[in-house]
Enzyme design. Structure first.
Site, PDB file in Angstrom:
ATOM      1  CB  ILE A  80      29.001  70.068 -45.049  1.00  0.00           C
ATOM      2  CG1 ILE A  80      29.065  70.399 -46.538  1.00  0.00           C
ATOM      3  CG2 ILE A  80      27.590  70.255 -44.498  1.00  0.00           C
ATOM      4  CD1 ILE A  80      28.193  69.482 -47.401  1.00  0.00           C
ATOM      5  CE  LYS A 114      33.485  61.123 -47.663  1.00  0.00           C
ATOM      6  NZ  LYS A 114      33.436  61.652 -49.029  1.00  0.00           N
ATOM      7  CB  VAL A 161      43.679  67.732 -45.250  1.00  0.00           C
ATOM      8  CG1 VAL A 161      42.892  68.304 -44.076  1.00  0.00           C
ATOM      9  CG2 VAL A 161      42.722  67.176 -46.305  1.00  0.00           C
ATOM     10  CB  ALA A 178      40.154  78.462 -29.558  1.00  0.00           C
ATOM     11  CB  VAL A 223      31.012  62.996 -42.781  1.00  0.00           C
ATOM     12  CG1 VAL A 223      29.783  62.847 -43.682  1.00  0.00           C
ATOM     13  CG2 VAL A 223      31.281  61.699 -42.035  1.00  0.00           C
ATOM     14  N   GLY A 264      38.671  68.994 -50.708  1.00  0.00           N
ATOM     15  CA  GLY A 264      39.554  70.124 -51.005  1.00  0.00           C
ATOM     16  C   GLY A 264      40.274  70.537 -49.739  1.00  0.00           C
ATOM     17  CD  GLU A 266      31.704  68.693 -38.542  1.00  0.00           C
ATOM     18  OE1 GLU A 266      31.170  68.897 -37.456  1.00  0.00           O
ATOM     19  OE2 GLU A 266      31.091  68.168 -39.509  1.00  0.00           O
ATOM     20  N   GLY A 292      41.773  66.089 -61.326  1.00  0.00           N
ATOM     21  CA  GLY A 292      42.163  65.834 -59.931  1.00  0.00           C
ATOM     22  C   GLY A 292      40.975  65.542 -59.027  1.00  0.00           C
TER      23      GLY A 292
HETATM   24  N1  LIG Z   1      41.878  65.753 -49.597  1.00  0.00           N
HETATM   25  C1  LIG Z   1      40.614  65.973 -49.225  1.00  0.00           C
HETATM   26  O1  LIG Z   1      39.881  66.775 -49.827  1.00  0.00           O
HETATM   27  C2  LIG Z   1      40.035  65.247 -48.025  1.00  0.00           C
HETATM   28  C3  LIG Z   1      38.709  65.478 -47.656  1.00  0.00           C
HETATM   29  C4  LIG Z   1      38.181  64.838 -46.518  1.00  0.00           C
HETATM   30  C5  LIG Z   1      38.989  63.969 -45.812  1.00  0.00           C
HETATM   31  N2  LIG Z   1      40.276  63.724 -46.226  1.00  0.00           N
HETATM   32  C6  LIG Z   1      41.080  62.791 -45.435  1.00  0.00           C
HETATM   33  O2  LIG Z   1      42.179  63.527 -44.881  1.00  0.00           O
HETATM   34  C7  LIG Z   1      43.318  62.663 -44.774  1.00  0.00           C
HETATM   35  C8  LIG Z   1      44.487  63.324 -45.501  1.00  0.00           C
HETATM   36  O3  LIG Z   1      44.150  63.482 -46.866  1.00  0.00           O
HETATM   37  P1  LIG Z   1      45.079  64.321 -47.859  1.00  0.00           P
HETATM   38  O4  LIG Z   1      44.279  64.486 -49.106  1.00  0.00           O
HETATM   39  O5  LIG Z   1      45.646  65.481 -47.193  1.00  0.00           O
HETATM   40  O6  LIG Z   1      46.240  63.244 -48.143  1.00  0.00           O
HETATM   41  P2  LIG Z   1      47.646  63.521 -48.849  1.00  0.00           P
HETATM   42  O7  LIG Z   1      47.625  64.768 -49.629  1.00  0.00           O
HETATM   43  O8  LIG Z   1      48.018  62.241 -49.544  1.00  0.00           O
HETATM   44  O9  LIG Z   1      48.645  63.730 -47.618  1.00  0.00           O
HETATM   45  C9  LIG Z   1      48.961  62.710 -46.735  1.00  0.00           C
HETATM   46  C10 LIG Z   1      50.083  63.194 -45.830  1.00  0.00           C
HETATM   47  O10 LIG Z   1      50.340  62.191 -44.866  1.00  0.00           O
HETATM   48  C11 LIG Z   1      51.733  61.918 -44.824  1.00  0.00           C
HETATM   49  N3  LIG Z   1      51.896  60.529 -44.392  1.00  0.00           N
HETATM   50  C12 LIG Z   1      51.437  59.407 -44.982  1.00  0.00           C
HETATM   51  N4  LIG Z   1      51.787  58.332 -44.247  1.00  0.00           N
HETATM   52  C13 LIG Z   1      52.475  58.798 -43.184  1.00  0.00           C
HETATM   53  C14 LIG Z   1      53.103  58.180 -42.076  1.00  0.00           C
HETATM   54  N5  LIG Z   1      53.086  56.852 -41.913  1.00  0.00           N
HETATM   55  N6  LIG Z   1      53.726  58.962 -41.174  1.00  0.00           N
HETATM   56  C15 LIG Z   1      53.747  60.322 -41.321  1.00  0.00           C
HETATM   57  N7  LIG Z   1      53.162  60.962 -42.350  1.00  0.00           N
HETATM   58  C16 LIG Z   1      52.540  60.199 -43.270  1.00  0.00           C
HETATM   59  C17 LIG Z   1      52.210  62.182 -46.211  1.00  0.00           C
HETATM   60  O11 LIG Z   1      53.603  62.397 -46.198  1.00  0.00           O
HETATM   61  P3  LIG Z   1      54.396  62.818 -47.538  1.00  0.00           P
HETATM   62  O12 LIG Z   1      54.040  64.264 -47.752  1.00  0.00           O
HETATM   63  O13 LIG Z   1      55.817  62.631 -47.189  1.00  0.00           O
HETATM   64  O14 LIG Z   1      53.905  61.914 -48.617  1.00  0.00           O
HETATM   65  C18 LIG Z   1      51.397  63.432 -46.552  1.00  0.00           C
HETATM   66  O15 LIG Z   1      52.034  64.584 -46.036  1.00  0.00           O
HETATM   67  C19 LIG Z   1      42.887  61.317 -45.350  1.00  0.00           C
HETATM   68  O16 LIG Z   1      42.459  60.457 -44.319  1.00  0.00           O
HETATM   69  C20 LIG Z   1      41.702  61.672 -46.241  1.00  0.00           C
HETATM   70  O17 LIG Z   1      40.786  60.613 -46.420  1.00  0.00           O
HETATM   71  C21 LIG Z   1      40.814  64.333 -47.302  1.00  0.00           C
END
Ligand SMILES: NC(=O)c1ccc[n+]([C@@H]2O[C@H](COP(=O)([O-])OP(=O)(O)OC[C@H]3O[C@@H](n4cnc5c(N)ncnc54)[C@H](OP(=O)(O)O)[C@@H]3O)[C@@H](O)[C@H]2O)c1
Length: 422
Positions: free
Chosen positions: A132, A201, A14, A33, A128, A298, A125, A183
């Site tokens: 959307i 959510k 993200v 903005a 959840v 995504g 936003e 994935g």
């Molecule tokens: N992926 C989705 O489709 C999606 C959808 C809705 C909500 N979300 C939410 O969005 C958030 C991020 O998801 P994501 O899929 O982007 O996760 P991700 O791909 O695993 O990325 C997590 C990022 O956070 C960094 N990180 C982890 N712990 C850290 C710390 N203590 N200090 C600094 N950086 C740290 C990681 O660093 P490294 O790169 O060094 O590992 C990585 O860059 C989560 O809360 C997830 O539930 C994700």
């Protein structure tokens, strides 16, 4: 034009999409903005990881963002509960606005964060249903309404698995493996298939709709791990779709909150939402039913929601985080046993005369009437599978019936129960 300074903590799926869209669509976003945006710094966990090159410096020390007086908005995109909660608190205490996509953290700590924030804006936003804009729809677009119900397909992994099971006749484990290969499911899928992600959510949506504070431990959460082809066959035979739903309903001064596999009538719009897509039906007392559909996860879809919060903060600076200035103290969480539903049961029984009569007798004693009934061959010829549905009764009554049916000698495994939304 004033410039808004951002610090992004987490540059994974993200976070990197947020950085890319802010860069690629910068003129459009600035126009919407009313000010320019600049990412001053990003933070990651492991600096040695190979990753794309960003046009801003990155650090592995989050304090370089949290302690920087020039940064206006901290965008928290890491994951987990405790570490991001510490980041969020520190950001707010440093008088920075917060934007987060972290539903797990909000499921537990949203009211604490709201309290710490005071008038500082918190945008969530993206927490959840990914792309959307359901938070803004509930908080703003439907602000005039009493929300009568929310029913949502809010976990794409489960919807993908149930859709594949329906369309291809495959077993749960086989489709789960495919979801992992594509994935769509994590290596440890418990969070998704156990219903916990959907519950997080739902709790966020319920706060916005009802101002009710509830935690995951307070509500009914069931996942999809027990679903078999027999359940899919029942749905096909009797005109249902099988979906994992998050359900919030208002009943007088009680709110029902539950997540579980659900049979929906074939003509329900939600039932037609297949694959990894998400959809949420919201019924308001003025507006009637509204339906929101789109990508629930995504990088780019989720980043779209994150940036919508940044734009909102740039424009308005503050809006009440959970949609209410104060938490309602008149609405109560309905006890699980008081929930009313129609139910479906799947039973493995001995294949001999009189079995159905014994089961029907238990239902009669508990005061539940049977609606439909289907018998299918079991894997071995001494047993058969009974699939039946009931008319509406309480959760307490169906549990009592299940307990009594389970103790019958002719019933060979604990019955599987699925709720039916009429
Ligand atoms: N992926 C989705 O489709 C999606 C959808 C809705 C909500 N979300 C939410 O969005 C958030 C991020 O998801 P994501 O899929 O982007 O996760 P991700 O791909 O695993 O990325 C997590 C990022 O956070 C960094 N990180 C982890 N712990 C850290 C710390 N203590 N200090 C600094 N950086 C740290 C990681 O660093 P490294 O790169 O060094 O590992 C990585 O860059 C989560 O809360 C997830 O539930 C994700």
């Amino acid at each position: 034009m004033k410039e808004l300074i951002l610090g992004i903590i987490g540059l994974g799926t993200v976070g990197s999409s947020v950085a890319k869209i802010l860069h690629d669509n910068q003129s459009l976003i600035a126009a919407r903005a009313g000010c320019a945006m600049r990412i001053k710094k990003g933070a990651v966990k492991d600096l040695s990881k190979s990753r794309e090159i960003f046009d801003f410096p990155i650090t592995n020390n989050v304090d370089e963002i949290l302690d920087d007086p020039e940064i206006d908005i901290v965008v928290e995109l890491t994951g987990g509960v405790d570490a991001p909660f510490e980041i969020a608190k520190k950001a707010l205490r440093a008088s920075k606005a917060l934007v987060t996509a972290n539903k797990a953290m909000l499921a537990y700590h949203r009211y604490t964060l709201q309290q710490i924030a005071g008038d500082l804006p918190i945008g969530f936003e993206a927490s959840v249903a990914g792309g959307i804009p359901i938070i803004k729809a509930l908080r703003d677009g439907l602000g005039a309404n009493h929300i009568l119900s929310i029913r949502g397909i809010i976990n794409g992994t489960c919807n993908f698995i149930l859709t594949k099971m329906k369309d291809e006749g495959a077993g749960f484990q086989e489709v789960l493996k495919e979801a992992q290969d594509l994935g769509y499911a994590e290596a440890d899928p418990t969070f998704d298939i156990g219903g916990f992600d959907a519950a997080h959510k739902l709790l966020i949506l319920a706060s916005i709709a009802y101002g009710i504070d509830a935690r995951p431990d307070d509500i009914l959460i069931e996942g999809i791990t027990q679903i078999t082809q027999e359940d899919i066959a029942f749905a096909k035979e009797f005109g249902y779709h099988l979906k994992l739903l998050g359900i919030a309903k208002k009943d007088g001064d009680c709110i029902e909150l539950r997540v579980h596999p659900t049979f929906l009538p074939k003509n329900a719009m939600l039932g037609k939402v297949d694959g990894v897509m998400n959809a949420i039906s919201v019924v308001g007392d003025c507006v009637g039913e509204t339906l929101y559909y789109g990508a629930g996860a995504g990088g780019e879809a989720t980043a779209s929601a994150v940036i919508s919060d940044i734009i909102e903060i740039a424009r308005t600076k503050s809006s009440p985080m959970l949609g209410f200035k104060t938490i309602s103290n008149t609405l109560k969480l309905k006890p699980i046993n008081a929930i009313k539903s129609a139910y479906y049961l799947r039973l493995l029984v001995l294949d001999k005369p009189g079995v159905l009569a014994q089961i029907a007798k238990v239902f009669g004693e508990v005061g539940i009437s049977i609606d439909t009934f289907l018998q299918r061959n079991a894997k071995d010829k001494n047993h058969s599978v009974l699939l039946l549905s009931t008319h509406t009764c309480t959760e307490a009554d169906i549990k009592l019936a299940i307990e009594r049916i389970s103790s019958l000698e002719v019933v060979k495994t604990s019955p599987v129960m699925i709720r039916i939304e009429k």
